[in-house]
Design a protein around this motif. Structure first.
Motif, mmCIF file in Angstrom:
data_model
loop_
_atom_site.group_PDB
_atom_site.id
_atom_site.type_symbol
_atom_site.label_atom_id
_atom_site.label_comp_id
_atom_site.label_asym_id
_atom_site.label_seq_id
_atom_site.Cartn_x
_atom_site.Cartn_y
_atom_site.Cartn_z
ATOM 1 N N ARG A 1 -12.893 1.914 -4.032
ATOM 2 C CA ARG A 1 -14.074 2.557 -3.443
ATOM 3 C C ARG A 1 -13.692 3.824 -2.671
ATOM 4 N N ARG A 2 -12.605 3.773 -1.925
ATOM 5 C CA ARG A 2 -12.206 4.907 -1.094
ATOM 6 C C ARG A 2 -11.677 6.078 -1.907
ATOM 7 N N LYS A 3 -10.996 5.783 -2.968
ATOM 8 C CA LYS A 3 -10.320 6.845 -3.704
ATOM 9 C C LYS A 3 -10.299 6.479 -5.174
ATOM 10 N N LYS A 4 -11.129 7.113 -5.946
ATOM 11 C CA LYS A 4 -11.237 6.784 -7.369
ATOM 12 C C LYS A 4 -9.927 7.035 -8.102
ATOM 13 N N ILE A 5 -9.283 8.152 -7.854
ATOM 14 C CA ILE A 5 -8.017 8.477 -8.508
ATOM 15 C C ILE A 5 -7.082 9.022 -7.448
ATOM 16 N N ALA A 6 -5.923 8.422 -7.352
ATOM 17 C CA ALA A 6 -4.918 8.916 -6.408
ATOM 18 C C ALA A 6 -3.764 9.484 -7.212
ATOM 19 N N ALA A 7 -3.503 10.738 -7.035
ATOM 20 C CA ALA A 7 -2.384 11.383 -7.722
ATOM 21 C C ALA A 7 -1.343 11.767 -6.687
ATOM 22 N N PRO A 8 -0.083 11.851 -7.078
ATOM 23 C CA PRO A 8 0.962 12.191 -6.120
ATOM 24 C C PRO A 8 0.725 13.508 -5.397
ATOM 25 N N SER A 9 -0.027 14.432 -6.004
ATOM 26 C CA SER A 9 -0.277 15.713 -5.356
ATOM 27 C C SER A 9 -1.337 15.606 -4.258
ATOM 28 N N GLU A 10 -2.093 14.510 -4.246
ATOM 29 C CA GLU A 10 -3.108 14.302 -3.224
ATOM 30 C C GLU A 10 -2.508 13.500 -2.065
ATOM 31 N N PRO A 11 -3.095 13.598 -0.871
ATOM 32 C CA PRO A 11 -2.588 12.798 0.243
ATOM 33 C C PRO A 11 -2.755 11.305 -0.058
ATOM 34 N N LEU A 12 -1.774 10.516 0.301
ATOM 35 C CA LEU A 12 -1.808 9.081 0.072
ATOM 36 C C LEU A 12 -2.687 8.414 1.117
ATOM 37 N N ASN A 13 -3.521 7.509 0.686
ATOM 38 C CA ASN A 13 -4.331 6.718 1.593
ATOM 39 C C ASN A 13 -3.447 5.591 2.136
ATOM 40 N N THR A 14 -2.719 5.887 3.206
ATOM 41 C CA THR A 14 -1.745 4.921 3.723
ATOM 42 C C THR A 14 -2.419 3.675 4.273
ATOM 43 N N SER A 15 -3.609 3.801 4.805
ATOM 44 C CA SER A 15 -4.315 2.637 5.321
ATOM 45 C C SER A 15 -4.578 1.635 4.205
ATOM 46 N N ALA A 16 -5.019 2.123 3.064
ATOM 47 C CA ALA A 16 -5.280 1.226 1.933
ATOM 48 C C ALA A 16 -3.987 0.614 1.430
ATOM 49 N N LEU A 17 -2.925 1.393 1.347
ATOM 50 C CA LEU A 17 -1.651 0.859 0.879
ATOM 51 C C LEU A 17 -1.109 -0.183 1.851
ATOM 52 N N LEU A 18 -1.255 0.054 3.155
ATOM 53 C CA LEU A 18 -0.835 -0.941 4.137
ATOM 54 C C LEU A 18 -1.636 -2.227 3.985
ATOM 55 N N THR A 19 -2.924 -2.101 3.696
ATOM 56 C CA THR A 19 -3.766 -3.283 3.483
ATOM 57 C C THR A 19 -3.272 -4.076 2.288
ATOM 58 N N ILE A 20 -2.963 -3.395 1.207
ATOM 59 C CA ILE A 20 -2.472 -4.072 0.009
ATOM 60 C C ILE A 20 -1.118 -4.716 0.289
ATOM 61 N N LEU A 21 -0.221 -3.997 0.949
ATOM 62 C CA LEU A 21 1.095 -4.574 1.283
ATOM 63 C C LEU A 21 0.934 -5.827 2.140
ATOM 64 N N ASN A 22 0.041 -5.768 3.095
ATOM 65 C CA ASN A 22 -0.199 -6.920 3.957
ATOM 66 C C ASN A 22 -0.673 -8.113 3.140
ATOM 67 N N GLU A 23 -1.549 -7.867 2.180
ATOM 68 C CA GLU A 23 -2.016 -8.949 1.320
ATOM 69 C C GLU A 23 -0.899 -9.489 0.443
ATOM 70 N N VAL A 24 -0.071 -8.608 -0.082
ATOM 71 C CA VAL A 24 1.044 -9.023 -0.927
ATOM 72 C C VAL A 24 2.018 -9.900 -0.127
ATOM 73 N N LEU A 25 2.232 -9.567 1.131
ATOM 74 C CA LEU A 25 3.181 -10.305 1.965
ATOM 75 C C LEU A 25 2.622 -11.633 2.471
ATOM 76 N N GLY A 26 1.351 -11.873 2.257
ATOM 77 C CA GLY A 26 0.736 -13.143 2.625
ATOM 78 C C GLY A 26 0.325 -13.192 4.080
ATOM 79 N N PRO A 27 -0.290 -14.296 4.471
ATOM 80 C CA PRO A 27 -0.759 -14.423 5.853
ATOM 81 C C PRO A 27 0.407 -14.415 6.837
ATOM 82 N N VAL A 28 0.132 -14.008 8.070
ATOM 83 C CA VAL A 28 1.183 -14.024 9.086
ATOM 84 C C VAL A 28 1.585 -15.467 9.349
ATOM 85 N N PRO A 29 2.840 -15.692 9.710
ATOM 86 C CA PRO A 29 3.309 -17.061 9.871
ATOM 87 C C PRO A 29 2.743 -17.740 11.116
#
Length: 124
Positions: A12-40
């Motif tokens: 929803r935030r970014k239809k296409i992300a290309a390396p030449s565009e600024p990275l949506n770090t908030s979205a990537l952090l959200t995905i990484l957090n989900e990949v790493l699972g719930p906090v212990p």
């Protein structure tokens, strides 16, 4: 929040992300957090904790949790903690691939681990 919700948020935030565009770090952090699972919780290690223990990286993860300054993960550390399938999911939904994806994950993985630790009421 499930990984599906996080991925839809990226779309929803970014239809296409290309390396030449600024990275949506908030979205990537959200995905990484989900990949790493719930906090212990006490006596219930997270997926991150289990992977770190299995790969002999517990000291590295603890260092990332406790440090005050930014660090960058190595390529080997990324591949030890995040599976290829998870990297493909991240790639599909951010538009990043190859060295651009690896660079972003290398920079944000320690940051994500630190955020998780400092927002975890059980972290000491």
């Amino acid at each position: 929040m499930t990984i599906i919700y996080a991925l839809k948020s990226v779309i929803r935030r970014k239809k296409i992300a290309a390396p030449s565009e600024p990275l949506n770090t908030s979205a990537l952090l959200t995905i990484l957090n989900e990949v790493l699972g719930p906090v212990p919780r006490p006596n219930h290690p997270s997926k991150l904790g289990k992977r770190a223990r299995a790969t002999g990286m517990l000291d590295t993860v603890r260092h990332w949790q406790e440090m005050q300054q930014d660090a960058t993960a190595t390529q080997q550390e990324v591949h030890a903690l995040i599976t290829r399938a998870e990297l493909r999911i991240i790639s599909e939904h951010t538009g990043l691939s190859g060295p651009h994806l690896l660079k972003a994950v290398r920079e944000l993985l320690p940051h994500c681990v630190r955020i998780r630790a400092h927002n975890n009421p059980f972290f000491s």
